[in-house]
Design an enzyme around this catalytic site. Sequence first.
Site, mmCIF file in Angstrom:
data_model
loop_
_atom_site.group_PDB
_atom_site.id
_atom_site.type_symbol
_atom_site.label_atom_id
_atom_site.label_comp_id
_atom_site.label_asym_id
_atom_site.label_seq_id
_atom_site.Cartn_x
_atom_site.Cartn_y
_atom_site.Cartn_z
ATOM 1 N N GLU A 49 71.073 63.091 21.873
ATOM 2 C CA GLU A 49 72.416 63.144 21.265
ATOM 3 C C GLU A 49 73.175 64.357 21.175
ATOM 4 O OE1 GLU A 49 74.300 60.455 20.530
ATOM 5 O OE2 GLU A 49 72.889 59.488 21.699
ATOM 6 N N ASP B 32 72.121 68.490 22.981
ATOM 7 C CA ASP B 32 71.142 69.646 22.899
ATOM 8 C C ASP B 32 71.754 70.579 21.478
ATOM 9 O OD1 ASP B 32 68.985 72.056 23.951
ATOM 10 O OD2 ASP B 32 71.350 72.787 23.656
ATOM 11 N N SER C 282 73.438 67.392 29.340
ATOM 12 C CA SER C 282 74.272 67.949 28.426
ATOM 13 C C SER C 282 75.522 67.601 29.176
ATOM 14 C CB SER C 282 74.108 69.377 28.219
ATOM 15 O OG SER C 282 72.978 69.609 27.681
ATOM 16 N N ARG D 20 57.098 78.950 1.098
ATOM 17 C CA ARG D 20 57.114 78.093 2.389
ATOM 18 C C ARG D 20 57.850 76.705 2.070
ATOM 19 N NH1 ARG D 20 51.355 79.029 4.167
ATOM 20 N NH2 ARG D 20 51.951 78.060 6.213
HETATM 21 C C1 LIG Z 1 41.300 73.434 16.044
HETATM 22 C C2 LIG Z 1 40.277 73.948 14.849
HETATM 23 C C3 LIG Z 1 39.143 74.501 15.510
HETATM 24 C C4 LIG Z 1 38.102 75.097 14.396
HETATM 25 N N1 LIG Z 1 36.905 75.564 14.983
HETATM 26 C C5 LIG Z 1 35.910 75.983 13.797
HETATM 27 C C6 LIG Z 1 34.688 76.162 14.323
HETATM 28 O O1 LIG Z 1 34.123 76.147 15.240
HETATM 29 N N2 LIG Z 1 33.834 76.733 13.155
HETATM 30 C C7 LIG Z 1 34.188 76.580 11.846
HETATM 31 O O2 LIG Z 1 33.499 76.818 10.955
HETATM 32 N N3 LIG Z 1 35.403 76.282 11.471
HETATM 33 C C8 LIG Z 1 36.425 75.876 12.312
HETATM 34 N N4 LIG Z 1 37.729 75.562 12.145
HETATM 35 C C9 LIG Z 1 38.219 75.696 10.690
HETATM 36 C C10 LIG Z 1 39.084 76.790 10.510
HETATM 37 O O3 LIG Z 1 38.444 78.031 10.540
HETATM 38 C C11 LIG Z 1 39.770 76.439 9.147
HETATM 39 O O4 LIG Z 1 40.691 75.642 9.168
HETATM 40 C C12 LIG Z 1 40.617 77.780 8.783
HETATM 41 O O5 LIG Z 1 39.821 78.757 8.273
HETATM 42 C C13 LIG Z 1 41.819 77.506 7.620
HETATM 43 O O6 LIG Z 1 41.059 77.211 6.409
HETATM 44 P P1 LIG Z 1 41.391 75.868 5.593
HETATM 45 O O7 LIG Z 1 41.408 74.995 6.724
HETATM 46 O O8 LIG Z 1 40.633 75.870 4.656
HETATM 47 O O9 LIG Z 1 42.803 76.143 5.047
HETATM 48 P P2 LIG Z 1 43.436 76.417 3.739
HETATM 49 O O10 LIG Z 1 42.832 77.716 3.110
HETATM 50 O O11 LIG Z 1 43.073 75.090 2.941
HETATM 51 O O12 LIG Z 1 44.894 76.524 3.854
HETATM 52 C C14 LIG Z 1 45.903 75.660 3.220
HETATM 53 C C15 LIG Z 1 46.955 76.458 2.658
HETATM 54 O O13 LIG Z 1 46.655 77.146 1.765
HETATM 55 C C16 LIG Z 1 47.093 78.430 1.736
HETATM 56 N N5 LIG Z 1 46.001 79.483 1.103
HETATM 57 C C17 LIG Z 1 44.628 79.419 1.100
HETATM 58 N N6 LIG Z 1 44.383 80.501 0.370
HETATM 59 C C18 LIG Z 1 45.204 81.178 0.065
HETATM 60 C C19 LIG Z 1 45.488 82.395 -0.596
HETATM 61 N N7 LIG Z 1 44.202 83.125 -1.335
HETATM 62 N N8 LIG Z 1 46.725 82.689 -1.088
HETATM 63 C C20 LIG Z 1 47.778 82.123 -0.613
HETATM 64 N N9 LIG Z 1 47.860 81.018 0.058
HETATM 65 C C21 LIG Z 1 46.243 80.439 0.391
HETATM 66 C C22 LIG Z 1 47.187 78.785 3.197
HETATM 67 O O14 LIG Z 1 47.975 79.904 3.596
HETATM 68 C C23 LIG Z 1 47.412 77.283 3.774
HETATM 69 O O15 LIG Z 1 48.917 77.336 3.769
HETATM 70 C C24 LIG Z 1 38.809 75.107 12.965
HETATM 71 C C25 LIG Z 1 39.906 74.630 12.623
HETATM 72 C C26 LIG Z 1 40.599 74.150 13.747
HETATM 73 C C27 LIG Z 1 42.009 73.785 13.217
HETATM 74 C C1 LIG Z 2 63.168 61.345 23.632
HETATM 75 C C2 LIG Z 2 64.341 61.499 24.427
HETATM 76 C C3 LIG Z 2 65.149 60.188 24.413
HETATM 77 C C4 LIG Z 2 66.261 60.167 25.193
HETATM 78 N N1 LIG Z 2 66.899 58.836 25.093
HETATM 79 C C5 LIG Z 2 68.007 58.687 25.983
HETATM 80 C C6 LIG Z 2 68.759 57.455 26.234
HETATM 81 O O1 LIG Z 2 68.159 56.485 25.384
HETATM 82 N N2 LIG Z 2 69.831 57.427 26.902
HETATM 83 C C7 LIG Z 2 70.307 58.555 27.606
HETATM 84 O O2 LIG Z 2 71.049 58.470 28.277
HETATM 85 N N3 LIG Z 2 69.896 59.810 27.458
HETATM 86 C C8 LIG Z 2 68.580 60.063 26.708
HETATM 87 N N4 LIG Z 2 67.891 61.257 26.629
HETATM 88 C C9 LIG Z 2 68.247 62.378 27.417
HETATM 89 C C10 LIG Z 2 69.220 63.303 26.354
HETATM 90 O O3 LIG Z 2 70.352 62.698 25.759
HETATM 91 C C11 LIG Z 2 69.174 64.676 26.946
HETATM 92 O O4 LIG Z 2 67.774 65.134 27.128
HETATM 93 C C12 LIG Z 2 70.119 65.605 26.325
HETATM 94 O O5 LIG Z 2 71.355 65.260 26.306
HETATM 95 C C13 LIG Z 2 69.765 66.921 26.777
HETATM 96 O O6 LIG Z 2 70.277 67.282 27.881
HETATM 97 P P1 LIG Z 2 69.305 67.901 29.171
HETATM 98 O O7 LIG Z 2 68.110 67.118 29.120
HETATM 99 O O8 LIG Z 2 70.263 67.853 30.473
HETATM 100 O O9 LIG Z 2 69.331 69.333 28.694
HETATM 101 P P2 LIG Z 2 70.099 70.818 29.327
HETATM 102 O O10 LIG Z 2 71.262 70.647 29.469
HETATM 103 O O11 LIG Z 2 69.450 70.737 30.752
HETATM 104 O O12 LIG Z 2 69.454 71.887 28.478
HETATM 105 C C14 LIG Z 2 68.639 72.963 29.014
HETATM 106 C C15 LIG Z 2 68.805 74.019 28.274
HETATM 107 O O13 LIG Z 2 70.104 74.607 28.877
HETATM 108 C C16 LIG Z 2 70.950 74.907 27.677
HETATM 109 N N5 LIG Z 2 72.365 74.635 28.124
HETATM 110 C C17 LIG Z 2 72.918 73.854 28.626
HETATM 111 N N6 LIG Z 2 74.017 73.731 28.864
HETATM 112 C C18 LIG Z 2 74.513 75.016 28.156
HETATM 113 C C19 LIG Z 2 75.782 75.374 28.090
HETATM 114 N N7 LIG Z 2 77.049 74.950 28.274
HETATM 115 N N8 LIG Z 2 75.781 76.732 27.131
HETATM 116 C C20 LIG Z 2 74.595 77.323 26.814
HETATM 117 N N9 LIG Z 2 73.449 76.676 27.161
HETATM 118 C C21 LIG Z 2 73.288 75.367 27.833
HETATM 119 C C22 LIG Z 2 70.378 74.018 26.687
HETATM 120 O O14 LIG Z 2 70.913 74.637 25.294
HETATM 121 C C23 LIG Z 2 68.923 74.083 27.004
HETATM 122 O O15 LIG Z 2 68.205 75.314 26.297
HETATM 123 C C24 LIG Z 2 66.720 61.239 25.851
HETATM 124 C C25 LIG Z 2 65.956 62.449 25.719
HETATM 125 C C26 LIG Z 2 64.909 62.526 25.046
HETATM 126 C C27 LIG Z 2 63.892 63.594 25.064
#
Ligand SMILES: Cc1cc2nc3c(=O)[nH]c(=O)nc-3n(C[C@H](O)[C@H](O)[C@H](O)COP(=O)(O)OP(=O)(O)OC[C@H]3O[C@@H](n4cnc5c(N)ncnc54)[C@H](O)[C@@H]3O)c2cc1C
Ligand SMILES: Cc1cc2nc3c(=O)[nH]c(=O)nc-3n(C[C@H](O)[C@H](O)[C@H](O)COP(=O)(O)OP(=O)(O)OC[C@H]3O[C@@H](n4cnc5c(N)ncnc54)[C@H](O)[C@@H]3O)c2cc1C
Lengths: 627, 627
Positions: free
Chosen positions: A424, A426, A144, A333
């Site tokens: 570019e 923070d 920064s 959402r």
């Molecule tokens: C890393 C991971 C590990 C898992 N491990 C297991 C496991 O070991 N065994 C197992 O059986 N399952 C497992 N699951 C499955 C998990 O339990 C389901 O993904 C979870 O219950 C969410 O259901 P869904 O994926 O059907 O979501 P969905 O219900 O399809 O959700 C999709 C969207 O619809 C919305 N929505 C759904 N119903 C409603 C409603 N009535 N009203 C408003 N909004 C609604 C939700 O808020 C969400 O935004 C795992 C999932 C993950 C990601």
């Molecule tokens: C994927 C990626 C690609 C990049 N590519 C390039 C590139 O091509 N060339 C290049 O030169 N750089 C590159 N960068 C570097 C990038 O520009 C810096 O990471 C960026 O400018 C943020 O600076 P920093 O990491 O020093 O954050 P820091 O300044 O260390 O931030 C740490 C924390 O301190 C806070 N903070 C810092 N200063 C203040 C202040 N004065 N007041 C309040 N809060 C503050 C920030 O909000 C943050 O929460 C890249 C970085 C990433 C992640």
Amino acid sequence: MEGVDHLADERKKAEFNVEAMKIVWAGSQHNLEVSNRISKLVADDPAFRKDDRTMLPRKELFKNTLRKAAYAWKRINELRLSEEEASKLRFYVDETAYTDLHWGMFIPAIKGQGTDEQQRKWLPLAYKMQIIGCYAQTELGHGSNVQGLETTATFDPHTDEFVIHSPTLTSSKWWPGGLGKVSTHAVTYARLIIDGKDHGVHGFIVQLRSLEDHRPLPGITVGDIGMKFGNGAYNTMDNGVLRFDHVRIPRNQMLMKVSQVTREGKYKQSDVPRQLVYGTMVYVRQRIVADASCYLSRAVCIATRYSAVRRQFGSQNGGPETQVIDYKTQQSRLFPLLASAYAFRFVGEWLEWLYTDVMQRLQANDFSTLPEAHACTAGLKSLTTSVTADGIEECRKLCGGHGYLCTSGLPELFAVYVPACTYEGDNIVLLLQVARFLMKTVSQIGTGKQPVGTIAYMGRIEHLMQCRCNVQRGFAELSADLVEAAVAHCQLIVVSKFIEKLQQDIPGEGVKQQLEALCGIYYLSLLHKHQGDFLATSYLTPKQSALANDQLRALYSKVRPNAIALVDAFNYSDHFLSSILGRYDGNVYPKLYEAAWKDPLNESVVPDGYHEYVRPLLKQQLHTARL
Amino acid sequence: MEGVDHLADERKKAEFNVEAMKIVWAGSQHNLEVSNRISKLVADDPAFRKDDRTMLPRKELFKNTLRKAAYAWKRINELRLSEEEASKLRFYVDETAYTDLHWGMFIPAIKGQGTDEQQRKWLPLAYKMQIIGCYAQTELGHGSNVQGLETTATFDPHTDEFVIHSPTLTSSKWWPGGLGKVSTHAVTYARLIIDGKDHGVHGFIVQLRSLEDHRPLPGITVGDIGMKFGNGAYNTMDNGVLRFDHVRIPRNQMLMKVSQVTREGKYKQSDVPRQLVYGTMVYVRQRIVADASCYLSRAVCIATRYSAVRRQFGSQNGGPETQVIDYKTQQSRLFPLLASAYAFRFVGEWLEWLYTDVMQRLQANDFSTLPEAHACTAGLKSLTTSVTADGIEECRKLCGGHGYLCTSGLPELFAVYVPACTYEGDNIVLLLQVARFLMKTVSQIGTGKQPVGTIAYMGRIEHLMQCRCNVQRGFAELSADLVEAAVAHCQLIVVSKFIEKLQQDIPGEGVKQQLEALCGIYYLSLLHKHQGDFLATSYLTPKQSALANDQLRALYSKVRPNAIALVDAFNYSDHFLSSILGRYDGNVYPKLYEAAWKDPLNESVVPDGYHEYVRPLLKQQLHTARL
Ligand SMILES: Cc1cc2nc3c(=O)[nH]c(=O)nc-3n(C[C@H](O)[C@H](O)[C@H](O)COP(=O)(O)OP(=O)(O)OC[C@H]3O[C@@H](n4cnc5c(N)ncnc54)[C@H](O)[C@@H]3O)c2cc1C
Ligand SMILES: Cc1cc2nc3c(=O)[nH]c(=O)nc-3n(C[C@H](O)[C@H](O)[C@H](O)COP(=O)(O)OP(=O)(O)OC[C@H]3O[C@@H](n4cnc5c(N)ncnc54)[C@H](O)[C@@H]3O)c2cc1C
Ligand SMILES: [Ca+2]
């Protein structure tokens, strides 16, 4: 069921002309035509396949990116693509690579900071990619605070050279994209030292690698800084580390458009206005705002389509269950993000205009709009990237469990996008700059200087003048609140540019009506989220705030039948989206099932490691096992 | 500089007894002792190394996890660890694996839903890991809506068996952890069909793989569902897909604690209260709340230490720059998360008590507190996991660019944690359940039924009774707002349990004062964020709200000198944190530099692919290159 459109019913519901909306989104009929043509070119070419990206180990991933970048360049030349078409092609190839920095930072830096002579020397080489360049500013210890960079460039009058050196560990260049493994040159920022005097940070063109065998030149230590967030994501990029051990470059490789070092070692300003260098920054940030609407719309497109495919609960008499997009929680959402994608598109268009306008003024020595332009681009970069990063993750959650699979496209989209909140500038540091600009504007109210442009509204807020305080101390203490004010200011810009857009003539049946609904969703959802600010200042009564919320819900219902068509208007191919959940045809489940079997773990039914680590455990023979 | 504590000055500033706070955090002196011992055991054993995790391709990663799981089990047996110690060991090994589901879901399901006889048969096998089990509920088409599962278990009276079958593609089991490659058995949920009649979803123990050669049994198709978010992260887990083609299991493998099928095919309820099955759910969700405080505190520990190491801007007369932790913006993002980590710890302790209490009551046929317990665990699971996931990502951003490197530990922490917002109940679906409970409570006000426990406050809100509406239709329409109300309700629980904790006797100099400050930060930051709700209902005036915000800032200043010690009190080893930015000694820069060179890309100076894809490009020879 191949070929069946599972979302056909949804598409029939649309109350507007989708083709006309595509033109609005693309910006013009011409843009739409180019996008269509180039996106098809990429999607149809198996060389640009990307569905294996999350499964490749780093070295293979990276090698594959090198291949694609070279192939893209080959096609660009073979097809004699224009600059516009070439950049669209890189956009649709959709893989972060060293070329982004070469075209997006190295070349603009030379254009913005190099003299005419320097441009004549370096740009043709860069345009033909006979050299590959990166932008080496950030160091291990300083990001920064650019003015705190430690790398030195000491002028040696005996040899007419600069000696580039990394005096400390923290002065190691760290992060520059393309630096780690590919770039042959870097625009390197270093403190200019002449005769023991420190003239601050300046840019230098430094060659890093031999053009013959690609080995680092003497005195140069360079490498990749390692794995970053996500599987594929940004790991296709060689963000690098770089140390200089007294590396010598000729004097004419300092970028000398605004300040120069003479043969005698005299430091002087040229007659080119200093402010011109800010142009590059405004340009780059304006591009980032445009990108935000691309990334957010991609995520929204995936989540919207899948929300129409996904059914859960609510089956009546054995009929189909409710599409989750019909739940008001899902709408509350999703739809504000849909609205934000459009809003960012339009504010991006406006920023493009602002950039052109500012550059023309700068050329004519008119610096009056620069502070405002700077605040706008800084603030909007911050606002749009934060909302987009959070929005992608929210879209992922909106897809339930399946959103957590890489085949949903969303984890990678998040991981590759989220550093836009940091690079570019923070986002918090940028908002503090906006806040400072606002405070300055406030302090000038009443001095006769009328605020104009995006801050014109401040002229109408006389009571702000009554709150005077010790600005310096107060600023630091209240900075968190000032950041909130800066965000509100930026939101106001977005809203007002959306409204201005709607005042234009927009052809296409029902198109304007849809945009009006989205604009309403954009500002009413913000109003709901920040109702505290409106109530605290009595801009709204609680009653009005509640009515606004009712209106917001009504708009959700209005947008609902058009939701699929509104994301179709983004005109993204399945290749570009690379998301099974976001498939155009909605044929989600069979394709998810198919894709699962491609994981390397499924190459054998009994997994590698079973005999060593699972069987002995099951057979109670671990005590004799070598683990 | 090895051995120097760069944060020593920070530690000297602490105004409280850190060792005493460690006990508060751990819950007891005993817990602290066990944690210390086991965490050291893991950290000192090179077999548990995890710093290479983000660099391994999937198959190697997974094989390595199999090795660690077996080795951990071997050590547990060799050292004759108690169950408490064994589970701590798995915690500190810190690698998501099939064992999580075996111990955390398969065994509890059999305990909770199996008859005594079934438990006698299966549990000893499971405890010795002679079988490995998973929990197969979710299907491609149904997650949240468990009652909509499609897999069938049809009773065949001729053979006294159930026929388990996947009738559709969407009925494929999808997601169960440990299923893809390891589990020999699954508690499988399927619709019980007897004589054509559908009795709804029940649990069945189904063997999946041969205990001899680990091959899937006839009729079973099983595999891994592919890459998930992040590099290592959850990809150490074999979340699986499973299809049944008329697989037969004996009748006694239906889990029959609450309902049974007789030899004659009669379906009947046992005399065990149905409600007992909810106990498992309450148990699992209560564990998730406890985990939330672990994950959030890890991220906060990393961000806090690094914020004290990182300096940026503000150097005066060439002195050191300002530690970024001294910026109010940094504090306003970081300290509320620090406070939340503590708050979640204490509400987790309370939930543990609630679970025990509810189970005792259930045994005694007292079901009165079950709805409240259910709402509490559902709501708190949702609140704490959402805040933790967002909080980890915020901590990552607080580290600027370096937070984006995997060596910061934060990308992986986020990726491995974030599905907690989705599994065990999608967070929005859970909040809707809480909202329904709240609406029911409101509708009963005035009927003489006095709300008690966490909803006692509702008895005091008589005006709520005036707003009657069509609950069914109104609920759906207003569900987004009701979700906000449910969140507020859960936040109130957290705040009140924090306050109750502070009413206890807490030994250690200055410890209680620090916790009081954190409690203040917790509720004042919530108040600030949601001031609109307080203003709209006139619970606060704008003036009071502003004063609260002043007070919040004052508390930030109070916590600042104690920040490092407050995260030291979490007592995490460097091995467990696995974050260079979060190192105990603050020796960040040299270690970041060192780590970079370990990336596979740095194995050669000239990258693989240079000759094919970079050189021809630089040399303008692409037209003849084969790409
Ligand atoms: C890393 C991971 C590990 C898992 N491990 C297991 C496991 O070991 N065994 C197992 O059986 N399952 C497992 N699951 C499955 C998990 O339990 C389901 O993904 C979870 O219950 C969410 O259901 P869904 O994926 O059907 O979501 P969905 O219900 O399809 O959700 C999709 C969207 O619809 C919305 N929505 C759904 N119903 C409603 C409603 N009535 N009203 C408003 N909004 C609604 C939700 O808020 C969400 O935004 C795992 C999932 C993950 C990601
Ligand atoms: C994927 C990626 C690609 C990049 N590519 C390039 C590139 O091509 N060339 C290049 O030169 N750089 C590159 N960068 C570097 C990038 O520009 C810096 O990471 C960026 O400018 C943020 O600076 P920093 O990491 O020093 O954050 P820091 O300044 O260390 O931030 C740490 C924390 O301190 C806070 N903070 C810092 N200063 C203040 C202040 N004065 N007041 C309040 N809060 C503050 C920030 O909000 C943050 O929460 C890249 C970085 C990433 C992640
Ligand atoms: Ca609010």
